[in-house]
Design an enzyme around this catalytic site. Structure first.
Site, PDB file in Angstrom:
ATOM      1  N   ASP A 257       0.837  -1.195   0.000  1.00  0.00           N
ATOM      2  CA  ASP A 257       0.000   0.000   0.000  1.00  0.00           C
ATOM      3  C   ASP A 257       0.879   1.254   0.000  1.00  0.00           C
ATOM      4  OD1 ASP A 257      -2.407   1.350   0.074  1.00  0.00           O
ATOM      5  OD2 ASP A 257      -2.716   1.087   2.223  1.00  0.00           O
ATOM      6  N   HIS A 258       0.265   2.399  -0.198  1.00  0.00           N
ATOM      7  CA  HIS A 258       0.871   3.741  -0.210  1.00  0.00           C
ATOM      8  C   HIS A 258       2.390   3.815  -0.010  1.00  0.00           C
ATOM      9  CE1 HIS A 258      -2.867   6.086  -0.323  1.00  0.00           C
ATOM     10  NE2 HIS A 258      -3.377   5.070   0.364  1.00  0.00           N
TER      11      HIS A 258
ATOM     12  N   GLU B 244      -2.253   9.173   5.832  1.00  0.00           N
ATOM     13  CA  GLU B 244      -1.967   7.743   5.709  1.00  0.00           C
ATOM     14  C   GLU B 244      -0.467   7.549   5.790  1.00  0.00           C
ATOM     15  OE1 GLU B 244      -2.944   3.556   4.628  1.00  0.00           O
ATOM     16  OE2 GLU B 244      -4.110   5.231   5.357  1.00  0.00           O
TER      17      GLU B 244
ATOM     18  N   HIS C  56      -8.804   9.538   3.974  1.00  0.00           N
ATOM     19  CA  HIS C  56      -8.314   8.459   4.833  1.00  0.00           C
ATOM     20  C   HIS C  56      -8.699   8.719   6.283  1.00  0.00           C
ATOM     21  CE1 HIS C  56      -5.080   7.852   1.594  1.00  0.00           C
ATOM     22  NE2 HIS C  56      -5.833   6.775   1.590  1.00  0.00           N
TER      23      HIS C  56
ATOM     24  N   HIS D 256     -10.087   4.484  -2.290  1.00  0.00           N
ATOM     25  CA  HIS D 256      -9.336   4.751  -1.065  1.00  0.00           C
ATOM     26  C   HIS D 256     -10.210   5.552  -0.104  1.00  0.00           C
ATOM     27  CE1 HIS D 256      -4.897   4.051  -2.223  1.00  0.00           C
ATOM     28  NE2 HIS D 256      -5.664   3.418  -3.100  1.00  0.00           N
TER      29      HIS D 256
ATOM     30  N   ASN E  77      -9.848  -0.235  -0.391  1.00  0.00           N
ATOM     31  CA  ASN E  77      -8.978  -0.356   0.771  1.00  0.00           C
ATOM     32  C   ASN E  77      -9.771  -0.245   2.059  1.00  0.00           C
ATOM     33  OD1 ASN E  77      -7.043  -0.336  -1.204  1.00  0.00           O
ATOM     34  ND2 ASN E  77      -5.841   1.322  -0.333  1.00  0.00           N
TER      35      ASN E  77
END
Length: 343
Positions: free
Chosen positions: A95-96, A169, A212, A252, A274
């Site tokens: 992820d990210h 995030e 997020h 997201h 996600n």
């Protein structure tokens, strides 16, 4: 079933797009949260995606060294073994990853998979995310082109985030404002740089008001219909049918989204969503309940000895795993992936 092969992962995504459902992508930070995710997918009879963020990988690497690559590789290798006991296909994803962590995370992991593929094996991870949302779109896409060439060679799918998602995030944060909406021009520039499958498959995290973290419904203005506009705008530019949905979208910042918003996103080409905040809470909530109810057992109060059965991590860990698994079953239902596993 084992961890998904590149061919199976592509089939999973194709099935999701054609069937207008999406796979929950569950962030994990331990072997136990991994088992919770695998169990949830198995109970829902849904294939799925398990992912590790840079912060999650650092945690998995241990607090002595905090090495992200070590943490990610260790859990991925563990997953390749234990996933065989679950009757679903699981794709492993990172992820990210922002620009300043590429050399310490995604690029080394890519190198590992490149070597595996050269040896006739499958890649360690099935997809990696490049989060260039803090960069200019030009710089973002330039790096994405470099990474896409490498992921294609390693039989891996790239995920790109082209415009900001609000909130925070793993140290990457963006304000909640009108910039949280990808434009048709942004989408066209992305297609021009990365192609529409001809240069390799990629997943696109476009922004339609996503944030997020934790928020209540109504606090953030989501516009999932925007995804339809992006697809139609790109289809028109490249001479494709209006309903061709050229992009594989990722949702997201979905915590707190309404069922209607999720349904609209699915109709417009979202194949991956996600989920982290909600599963974190689902994992922790029964642990808190256990501690409050068994205060004098988990602690040696006033010189007493406590109760080993109550402070044994297996006791409250089982509760945490079951709760998180149940939240994933719920997510599969919301995303319409329940019962869709590849036989």
């Amino acid at each position: 079933m084992p961890i998904a092969t590149p061919e199976v992962y592509n089939e999973m995504l194709d099935r999701a797009k054609a069937g207008k459902f999406a796979y929950p992508a569950i962030n994990v930070t331990s072997s136990q949260t991994l088992h919770a995710a695998l169990r949830g997918f198995a109970e829902a009879e849904s294939d799925g995606i398990v992912q590790i963020s840079t912060g999650g990988a650092e945690f998995l690497g241990g607090q002595y060294s905090k090495d992200m690559v070590t943490g990610a590789v260790a859990l991925a290798e563990y997953a390749h073994i234990v996933a065989e006991k679950y009757p679903v296909n699981i794709a492993l994803h990172t992820d990210h990853c922002p620009k300043d962590k590429l050399d310490g995370y995604v690029r080394p992991l890519l190198a590992i998979s490149e070597e595996r593929v050269k040896d006739g094996r499958n890649p360690l991870f099935q997809s990696h995310m490049w989060d260039g949302s803090a960069e200019t779109l030009a710089d973002n896409l330039k790096i994405a082109q470099e990474l896409l060439a490498r992921t294609v060679a390693a039989k891996i799918i790239l995920e790109v985030e082209i415009t900001p998602t609000g909130g925070e995030e793993d140290g990457v944060s963006h304000e909640i404002n009108d910039e949280l909406y990808t434009t048709v021009e942004d989408a066209i520039r992305t297609a021009e740089a990365l192609g529409l499958g001809d240069k390799g498959r990629y997943l696109l995290a476009a922004s339609f008001g996503n944030v997020h973290g934790v928020y209540k419904p109504g606090n953030v203005v989501l516009r999932p219909d925007l995804l339809r506009e992006l697809n139609e705008g790109v289809a028109a530019k490249f001479g494709r049918p209006a309903d061709s949905k050229p992009f594989d979208f990722v949702f997201h910042g979905g915590s707190g989204s309404t069922e209607e918003e999720i349904r609209t996103a699915l109709e417009n080409g979202v194949v991956k969503m996600n989920i982290d905040t909600d599963t974190q809470y689902a994992f922790t909530r029964p642990v808190a309940d256990h501690m409050f109810k068994n205060y004098d057992g988990v602690l040696k109060v006033d010189g007493e000895v406590g109760s080993k059965k109550t402070y044994d991590p297996r006791t409250w860990g089982k509760l945490a795993e079951a709760s998180m698994a149940q939240r994933i079953v719920e997510a599969c239902g919301n995303l319409r992936s329940t019962g869709t596993k590849i036989k």
